[in-house]
Design a protein around this motif. Structure first.
Motif, PDB file in Angstrom:
ATOM      1  N   GLU A  25       1.347   2.455  -3.531  1.00  4.76           N
ATOM      2  CA  GLU A  25       0.272   3.057  -4.256  1.00  4.76           C
ATOM      3  C   GLU A  25      -0.064   4.555  -4.175  1.00  4.76           C
ATOM      4  O   GLU A  25       0.188   5.181  -3.260  1.00  4.76           O
ATOM      5  N   GLU A  63       0.479  -7.277  -2.025  1.00  5.38           N
ATOM      6  CA  GLU A  63       0.828  -7.018  -3.426  1.00  5.38           C
ATOM      7  C   GLU A  63       0.135  -7.831  -4.478  1.00  5.38           C
ATOM      8  O   GLU A  63      -0.382  -7.611  -5.344  1.00  5.38           O
ATOM      9  N   GLN A  95       2.208   3.164 -12.788  1.00  3.11           N
ATOM     10  CA  GLN A  95       1.294   3.875 -11.982  1.00  3.11           C
ATOM     11  C   GLN A  95       1.692   5.451 -12.648  1.00  3.11           C
ATOM     12  O   GLN A  95       2.948   5.689 -13.188  1.00  3.11           O
ATOM     13  N   ARG A 102       0.825  -1.392  -0.011  1.00  2.00           N
ATOM     14  CA  ARG A 102      -0.263   0.036  -0.154  1.00  2.00           C
ATOM     15  C   ARG A 102       0.753   1.424  -0.088  1.00  2.00           C
ATOM     16  O   ARG A 102       0.270   2.300  -0.375  1.00  2.00           O
ATOM     17  N   LYS A 153      -3.653  -7.339  -4.395  1.00  2.00           N
ATOM     18  CA  LYS A 153      -3.862  -5.892  -5.276  1.00  2.00           C
ATOM     19  C   LYS A 153      -3.791  -6.081  -6.464  1.00  2.00           C
ATOM     20  O   LYS A 153      -4.325  -5.512  -7.344  1.00  2.00           O
ATOM     21  N   TRP A 156      -4.092  -4.299 -11.103  1.00  2.00           N
ATOM     22  CA  TRP A 156      -3.313  -3.083 -10.787  1.00  2.00           C
ATOM     23  C   TRP A 156      -1.826  -3.573 -11.316  1.00  2.00           C
ATOM     24  O   TRP A 156      -1.290  -4.676 -10.812  1.00  2.00           O
ATOM     25  N   SER A 173      -5.204   5.383  -8.119  1.00  2.00           N
ATOM     26  CA  SER A 173      -4.689   4.043  -8.447  1.00  2.00           C
ATOM     27  C   SER A 173      -5.331   3.491  -9.851  1.00  2.00           C
ATOM     28  O   SER A 173      -6.651   2.936  -9.459  1.00  2.00           O
ATOM     29  N   SER A 204      -4.399   8.154   2.399  1.00  5.32           N
ATOM     30  CA  SER A 204      -3.257   7.598   1.832  1.00  5.32           C
ATOM     31  C   SER A 204      -2.205   7.989   2.712  1.00  5.32           C
ATOM     32  O   SER A 204      -1.314   7.350   3.421  1.00  5.32           O
ATOM     33  N   PRO A 220       1.809  -2.261 -10.379  1.00  8.96           N
ATOM     34  CA  PRO A 220       2.722  -1.175  -9.535  1.00  8.96           C
ATOM     35  C   PRO A 220       3.868  -0.703 -10.306  1.00  8.96           C
ATOM     36  O   PRO A 220       4.336   0.590 -10.052  1.00  8.96           O
TER      37      PRO A 220
END
Length: 304
Positions: free
Chosen positions: A148, A296, A165, A145, A299, A160, A152, A189, A162
């Motif tokens: 992120e 992860e 982004q 997290r 996610k 997602w 996102s 966040s 990573p």
């Protein structure tokens, strides 16, 4: 000396609140169909309070969505209903049990209900045509997290990446989407667990009673204290005993541990959290212990 000007400096908590409210308003203006993920836990309740402030005196202009594992704590569901009824928002419940019955996800008897939330959530987002989903993830909770961004991006499969982004220089957010894609939005966040509790105390926010110290029948498994439940059958060598505990985070009761604690007020919880050296997820969430990159991996598949 007489003060000749007003001090307009904001406290840290006021700055965090202002940033989160700004994000809520930006998303409501930019996206066609946003939705607020609302589990009834402390972070999602703070999110609900921020959304309430962002649009007051009008009602919150989007529905709230809960992914119900079927193994949620009754106290959490009761608090969820209190908030929904008080604010008059529309609640959508995406049931893992219903998703299994309808063939949306497959229960193989080994996969946890927590992981089955992924397919259930993605189905609910697609079925309702949501283009943005607010979540209560914080960067201090877990290293995945921490990677992120506030906005996102999720591809047409809800996944997602990573490594792909979008930059958010000067807090400028890129919300462009192609057909079938959606955005996950994380307004808190930059908050920490301590910030959350400070805010709950300052605002007098209603939260589930299980966050406070109470007596509960528990047993130890993999270094965690888990609640006695029909959904949590004991394994060989495990014994149940009554202890004074509280929960730092809430979720699927078969995977969410508690901690021994006598903290029965907000101030006592703040004192306890201030000296903690392990985040609430690291200390009490079994689903994050399956592997070094468990969060992860989930996610990437579409989990929050």
């Amino acid at each position: 000396m007489t003060q000749t000007h007003t001090d307009y400096r904001l406290s840290q908590l006021d700055q965090l609140e202002a940033e989160s409210i700004h994000i809520f308003r930006e998303v409501a203006a930019e996206f066609e169909k946003p939705v607020l993920m609302f589990s009834g836990g402390k972070d999602s309740i703070v999110m609900m309070r921020l959304a309430e402030k962002a649009f007051y005196p009008a009602k919150i202009p989007f529905p709230v969505l809960q992914v119900d594992t079927g193994y949620d704590f009754p106290e959490v569901l009761a608090t969820r209903d209190n908030w929904v009824n008080r604010l008059g928002v529309r609640l959508i419940v995406a049931s893992v049990e219903e998703a299994i019955k309808n063939g949306v996800v497959v229960d193989d008897g080994k996969t946890s209900r927590n992981r089955l939330q992924i397919g259930t959530l993605l189905h609910a987002i697609e079925e309702n045509g949501f283009t943005a989903a607010f979540g209560g993830g914080r960067r201090d909770e877990e290293k995945a997290r921490a990677k992120e961004r506030v906005y996102s991006h999720r591809d047409e499969f809800g996944q997602w990446d990573p490594k792909m982004q979008r930059p958010e220089l000067w807090s400028l957010y890129n919300g462009r989407l192609h057909e079938g894609e959606h955005m996950r939005i994380f307004p808190i966040s930059n908050w920490t667990e301590l910030d959350i509790w400070d805010y709950i105390g300052r605002e007098g926010i209603e939260i589930p009673t299980i966050y406070f110290s109470h007596q509960r029948r528990v047993f130890e498994r993999d270094g965690m204290l888990l609640s006695e439940s029909e959904h949590n059958p004991l394994r060989s060598g495990e014994t149940v005993e009554e202890r004074t505990i509280r929960f730092r985070t809430v979720g699927d009761l078969t995977l969410t541990g508690c901690v021994e604690s006598t903290a029965s007020t907000i101030d006592e919880i703040i004192d306890e959290v201030a000296v903690a050296r392990v985040t609430e997820r690291g200390a009490t969430r079994g689903d994050d212990r399956f592997s070094e990159a468990a969060m992860e991996d989930r996610k990437k598949e579409g989990y929050f």
